[in-house]
Design a protein around this motif. Structure first.
Motif, PDB file in Angstrom:
ATOM      1  N   LEU A 130     -14.181  10.159-106.401  1.00 63.16           N
ATOM      2  CA  LEU A 130     -13.929   9.244-105.287  1.00 63.16           C
ATOM      3  C   LEU A 130     -12.678   8.433-105.572  1.00 63.16           C
ATOM      4  O   LEU A 130     -12.473   7.964-106.698  1.00 63.16           O
ATOM      5  CB  LEU A 130     -15.122   8.310-105.074  1.00 63.16           C
ATOM      6  CG  LEU A 130     -14.952   7.274-103.966  1.00 63.16           C
ATOM      7  CD1 LEU A 130     -16.258   7.116-103.175  1.00 63.16           C
ATOM      8  CD2 LEU A 130     -14.546   5.901-104.524  1.00 63.16           C
ATOM      9  N   ILE A 131     -11.839   8.280-104.546  1.00 62.10           N
ATOM     10  CA  ILE A 131     -10.656   7.452-104.683  1.00 62.10           C
ATOM     11  C   ILE A 131     -10.583   6.462-103.519  1.00 62.10           C
ATOM     12  O   ILE A 131     -11.183   6.675-102.465  1.00 62.10           O
ATOM     13  CB  ILE A 131      -9.347   8.288-104.711  1.00 62.10           C
ATOM     14  CG1 ILE A 131      -9.169   9.039-103.383  1.00 62.10           C
ATOM     15  CG2 ILE A 131      -9.332   9.238-105.885  1.00 62.10           C
ATOM     16  CD1 ILE A 131      -7.811   9.698-103.244  1.00 62.10           C
ATOM     17  N   PHE A 132      -9.850   5.369-103.739  1.00 63.24           N
ATOM     18  CA  PHE A 132      -9.530   4.416-102.679  1.00 63.24           C
ATOM     19  C   PHE A 132      -8.033   4.544-102.411  1.00 63.24           C
ATOM     20  O   PHE A 132      -7.217   3.951-103.139  1.00 63.24           O
ATOM     21  CB  PHE A 132      -9.875   2.989-103.117  1.00 63.24           C
ATOM     22  CG  PHE A 132     -11.350   2.753-103.353  1.00 63.24           C
ATOM     23  CD1 PHE A 132     -12.251   2.793-102.300  1.00 63.24           C
ATOM     24  CD2 PHE A 132     -11.821   2.473-104.632  1.00 63.24           C
ATOM     25  CE1 PHE A 132     -13.602   2.561-102.512  1.00 63.24           C
ATOM     26  CE2 PHE A 132     -13.166   2.245-104.854  1.00 63.24           C
ATOM     27  CZ  PHE A 132     -14.064   2.286-103.783  1.00 63.24           C
ATOM     28  N   PRO A 133      -7.628   5.314-101.402  1.00 61.88           N
ATOM     29  CA  PRO A 133      -6.195   5.556-101.170  1.00 61.88           C
ATOM     30  C   PRO A 133      -5.376   4.301-100.895  1.00 61.88           C
ATOM     31  O   PRO A 133      -4.155   4.321-101.069  1.00 61.88           O
ATOM     32  CB  PRO A 133      -6.197   6.482 -99.937  1.00 61.88           C
ATOM     33  CG  PRO A 133      -7.537   7.131 -99.952  1.00 61.88           C
ATOM     34  CD  PRO A 133      -8.470   6.083-100.469  1.00 61.88           C
ATOM     35  N   GLU A 134      -6.030   3.208-100.474  1.00 65.80           N
ATOM     36  CA  GLU A 134      -5.285   1.965-100.253  1.00 65.80           C
ATOM     37  C   GLU A 134      -4.823   1.351-101.564  1.00 65.80           C
ATOM     38  O   GLU A 134      -3.877   0.557-101.587  1.00 65.80           O
ATOM     39  CB  GLU A 134      -6.152   0.957 -99.498  1.00 65.80           C
ATOM     40  CG  GLU A 134      -6.475   1.360 -98.071  1.00 65.80           C
ATOM     41  CD  GLU A 134      -7.533   0.474 -97.458  1.00 65.80           C
ATOM     42  OE1 GLU A 134      -7.183  -0.430 -96.696  1.00 65.80           O
ATOM     43  OE2 GLU A 134      -8.732   0.701 -97.761  1.00 65.80           O
ATOM     44  N   GLY A 135      -5.541   1.661-102.649  1.00 66.65           N
ATOM     45  CA  GLY A 135      -5.165   1.137-103.961  1.00 66.65           C
ATOM     46  C   GLY A 135      -5.775  -0.216-104.267  1.00 66.65           C
ATOM     47  O   GLY A 135      -6.245  -0.458-105.376  1.00 66.65           O
ATOM     48  N   THR A 136      -5.791  -1.124-103.296  1.00 65.08           N
ATOM     49  CA  THR A 136      -6.354  -2.465-103.498  1.00 65.08           C
ATOM     50  C   THR A 136      -7.275  -2.809-102.332  1.00 65.08           C
ATOM     51  O   THR A 136      -7.240  -2.169-101.274  1.00 65.08           O
ATOM     52  CB  THR A 136      -5.245  -3.540-103.590  1.00 65.08           C
ATOM     53  OG1 THR A 136      -4.479  -3.513-102.367  1.00 65.08           O
ATOM     54  CG2 THR A 136      -4.320  -3.259-104.764  1.00 65.08           C
ATOM     55  N   ARG A 137      -8.084  -3.842-102.516  1.00 65.00           N
ATOM     56  CA  ARG A 137      -9.020  -4.277-101.475  1.00 65.00           C
ATOM     57  C   ARG A 137      -8.281  -4.797-100.239  1.00 65.00           C
ATOM     58  O   ARG A 137      -7.260  -5.468-100.369  1.00 65.00           O
ATOM     59  CB  ARG A 137      -9.936  -5.379-102.021  1.00 65.00           C
ATOM     60  CG  ARG A 137     -10.871  -4.937-103.134  1.00 65.00           C
ATOM     61  CD  ARG A 137     -11.530  -6.131-103.798  1.00 65.00           C
ATOM     62  NE  ARG A 137     -10.547  -6.911-104.555  1.00 65.00           N
ATOM     63  CZ  ARG A 137     -10.782  -8.121-105.045  1.00 65.00           C
ATOM     64  NH1 ARG A 137     -11.957  -8.714-104.843  1.00 65.00           N
ATOM     65  NH2 ARG A 137      -9.843  -8.753-105.727  1.00 65.00           N
ATOM     66  N   ASN A 138      -8.828  -4.497 -99.074  1.00 68.43           N
ATOM     67  CA  ASN A 138      -8.224  -5.015 -97.844  1.00 68.43           C
ATOM     68  C   ASN A 138      -8.992  -6.206 -97.277  1.00 68.43           C
ATOM     69  O   ASN A 138      -8.596  -6.776 -96.268  1.00 68.43           O
ATOM     70  CB  ASN A 138      -8.101  -3.905 -96.791  1.00 68.43           C
ATOM     71  CG  ASN A 138      -9.449  -3.319 -96.390  1.00 68.43           C
ATOM     72  OD1 ASN A 138     -10.426  -4.027 -96.155  1.00 68.43           O
ATOM     73  ND2 ASN A 138      -9.517  -1.991 -96.298  1.00 68.43           N
TER      74      ASN A 138
END
Length: 260
Positions: A147-155
């Motif tokens: 699993l990855i979070f493509p945004e990189g950081t929390r929105n």
């Protein structure tokens, strides 16, 4: 008080069950990858679900039946610190995840994450980051999902940040499907409360998978936009801003709600 209780629970649970990881490694040595992953994941799921219960959080999930067989790259939006607990607790697909390298310095947590085939990445070190991506590709090729979070950081629930294509490239190189997942409400558990944990409602929508034949000829930035668009549409549906998709792509009767 709730926040303190959760921190204490997490530490004690991980310490108590750290020996379980060694037992699983011995017991499942040489057995199919799927069997070991599900056994490790079941322990992580118990920890995650109990954490969500202690937080007083109700989690509803739709679309678990959309996960295809075999390894996949799960791509989720990133609202808050409770994203991982929500996803670990309620996605039925066992997975490891991409984590910042600082987490590797926490002994008990590190052993759990290594058993789950998580990948530690140092975004400040380009050479290490590239090596981490290659390790992720290797895990996918072996049969483990990530699993990855493509945004990189929390929105923090304030719309979606730009999706980075680097992590998504692991899917194309390993020739596995990408499964977008939309999260709504996790930022209300902690980020909206000055770091204190409070009850909230969290929704998860597993979107239709994007198979290699659908994205293999697209430039990396277009793949990122493809994934972002699918998550955006799911979030809009959660907010009631658009009509449900036709039955052939979204079957409400097959969705289910799980009490956290």
């Amino acid at each position: 008080m709730r926040t303190v209780i959760i921190y204490i629970f997490e530490v004690l649970y991980l310490m108590r069950h750290s020996i379980t990881i060694k037992q699983i490694n011995r017991t499942y040595k040489g057995r199919p990858i799927e069997e070991k992953d599900r056994r490790v994941y079941s322990q992580a799921r118990q920890w995650a679900r109990q954490t969500m219960r202690l937080a007083g959080t109700k989690v509803s999930i739709k679309g678990n039946e959309k996960f295809p067989e075999g390894p996949v790259l799960i791509a989720s939006n990133h609202q808050g610190n409770f994203d991982i607990m929500a996803l670990l607790g309620y996605l039925e697909k066992p997975f490891g995840f991409i984590s910042k390298i600082e987490v590797k310095n926490i002994p008990v947590v590190r052993s759990w994450m290594e058993a789950m085939h998580c990948v530690f990445i140092d975004r400040k070190n380009r050479k290490q980051a590239l090596a981490a991506v290659q390790k992720g590709i290797h895990y996918l090729e072996e049969g483990h999902s990530l699993l990855i979070f493509p945004e990189g950081t929390r929105n923090f629930g304030k719309g979606l940040k730009p999706f980075k294509s680097g992590g998504l490239s692991m899917a194309s190189q390993a020739n596995v499907p990408i499964v977008p997942v939309a999260l709504e409400g996790t930022y209300r558990v902690m980020e909206d409360n000055d770091g204190k944990v409070k009850p909230a409602k969290v929704e998860i929508q597993v979107c239709d998978p994007i198979f290699p034949e659908e994205y293999k000829d697209l430039p990396a930035n277009e793949v990122a936009e493809f994934v972002k668009k699918r998550i955006t549409e799911a979030l809009e549906m959660m907010e009631g801003n658009v009509q449900p998709l036709p039955k052939k792509t979204f079957i409400a009767s097959e969705s289910r709600e799980i009490q956290g």
